[in-house]
Design an enzyme around this catalytic site. Structure first.
Site, PDB file in Angstrom:
ATOM      1  CE  LYS A  51      -4.463   4.096   2.777  1.00 48.07           C
ATOM      2  NZ  LYS A  51      -3.476   3.147   2.215  1.00 48.07           N
TER       3      LYS A  51
HETATM    4  C1  LIG Z   1      -4.074  10.220   0.693  1.00 47.91           C
HETATM    5  C2  LIG Z   1      -3.367   8.984   0.229  1.00 47.91           C
HETATM    6  N1  LIG Z   1      -3.354   8.724  -1.094  1.00 47.91           N
HETATM    7  C3  LIG Z   1      -2.716   7.620  -1.554  1.00 47.91           C
HETATM    8  C4  LIG Z   1      -2.045   6.751  -0.705  1.00 47.91           C
HETATM    9  C5  LIG Z   1      -1.385   5.527  -1.258  1.00 47.91           C
HETATM   10  O1  LIG Z   1      -2.302   4.506  -1.071  1.00 47.91           O
HETATM   11  P1  LIG Z   1      -2.015   2.936  -1.113  1.00 47.91           P
HETATM   12  O2  LIG Z   1      -1.810   2.501   0.299  1.00 47.91           O
HETATM   13  O3  LIG Z   1      -3.274   2.381  -1.691  1.00 47.91           O
HETATM   14  O4  LIG Z   1      -0.825   2.672  -1.986  1.00 47.91           O
HETATM   15  C6  LIG Z   1      -2.054   6.998   0.667  1.00 47.91           C
HETATM   16  C7  LIG Z   1      -1.365   6.114   1.615  1.00 47.91           C
HETATM   17  O5  LIG Z   1      -0.202   5.923   1.614  1.00 47.91           O
HETATM   18  C8  LIG Z   1      -2.736   8.144   1.151  1.00 47.91           C
HETATM   19  O6  LIG Z   1      -2.766   8.412   2.462  1.00 47.91           O
END
Ligand SMILES: Cc1ncc(COP(=O)(O)O)c(C=O)c1O
Length: 249
Positions: A51
């Site tokens: 993120k």
């Molecule tokens: C560590 C992590 N990876 C992946 C995601 C998924 O990300 P996105 O908000 O881009 O779908 C999140 C958040 O939900 C996250 O905190």
């Protein structure tokens, strides 16, 4: 930002936020499967998660548009990882950061945000098991509207969220070229999977894209449309055969 520019900056990082990206790719052995599974180790990014890519992208887009002015205030509803990124960037660039959180957020992440100078505002008292995403967003919007120096990054509805993953797609193509059959990712806002997939599918139209998500799809807005259109396009017989070969179970 162009990919080459991102790469140059990373090779000679002048600050912590510039160390984002170029994370390792690790091969997992899958005995009995005619499949090569690779993991992009996004935990090597600053603050230990992917993120950070979108946090820096949202801040830089707001700086470029003039929505976020020097010394201004960033406001975001977060369950942890976006907040960690924004808190770091705010500390480095001299912004104030207000994180709207609830008691489901991990305590260690909240403490790190606080140590970086973030203001934490809770929308609940910890008594309920339900997520307070809607209440958090409502409050973030209200706080940002009341403060002329504040900018609500609004991760669920900010195109700079998904474009923050452009470099991730290029990093994959740099190592793998066209040798990719499928991309699999977790879906929260949908920004990382859609942002990566949009770039990859420009070069590899036959790429399968799979999103994994706990709970319902209701909270997805624009990314949901992209995910569905990707799925509908992947229905030819030959593609289904290929999918069965790739994922026999
Ligand atoms: C560590 C992590 N990876 C992946 C995601 C998924 O990300 P996105 O908000 O881009 O779908 C999140 C958040 O939900 C996250 O905190």
């Amino acid at each position: 930002m162009e990919y080459k520019q991102i790469q140059r900056q990373r090779n000679l990082a002048s600050c912590y936020t510039k160390t984002v990206g170029q994370t390792p790719l690790m091969k997992i052995v899958c005995p009995g499967y005619d499949t090569t599974l690779l993991l992009k180790l996004e935990s090597f990014n600053p603050m230990g998660n992917m993120k950070f890519r979108m946090a820096i992208s949202m801040v830089e887009a707001a700086e470029a548009s003039g929505d976020l002015k020097p010394g201004g205030r960033i406001v975001e509803s977060t369950s942890g990882n976006t907040g960690l990124g924004l808190a770091t960037i705010a500390a480095e660039r001299g912004y104030r950061f207000t994180a709207i959180v609830d008691h489901h957020a991990a305590q260690d992440k909240l403490r790190v945000m606080q140590a970086l100078g973030a203001e934490l505002i809770f929308v609940d008292d910890g008594e309920t098991d339900d997520l307070s995403t809607a209440a958090r967003e409502e409050l973030a919007e209200k706080i940002a509207a009341a403060d002329p120096e504040a900018f609500w990054t609004e991760q669920h509805n900010n195109p700079a969220n998904s474009t923050g993953y452009t470099a991730l797609a290029y990093e994959l193509m740099e190592v793998l070229g066209s040798e990719m059959d499928a991309l699999v990712g977790a879906v929260g806002t949908g920004g990382s999977l859609c942002g990566t997939a949009q770039v990859l599918k420009g070069a590899l139209p036959d790429l399968f894209v799979f999103g994994s998500r706990a709970g319902r799809l209701d909270s997805l807005r624009w990314p949901r449309r992209v995910l569905f259109s990707v799925r509908y396009r992947n229905t030819s017989r030959s593609r289904n055969r290929k999918m069965r070969r790739l994922f026999p179970d």
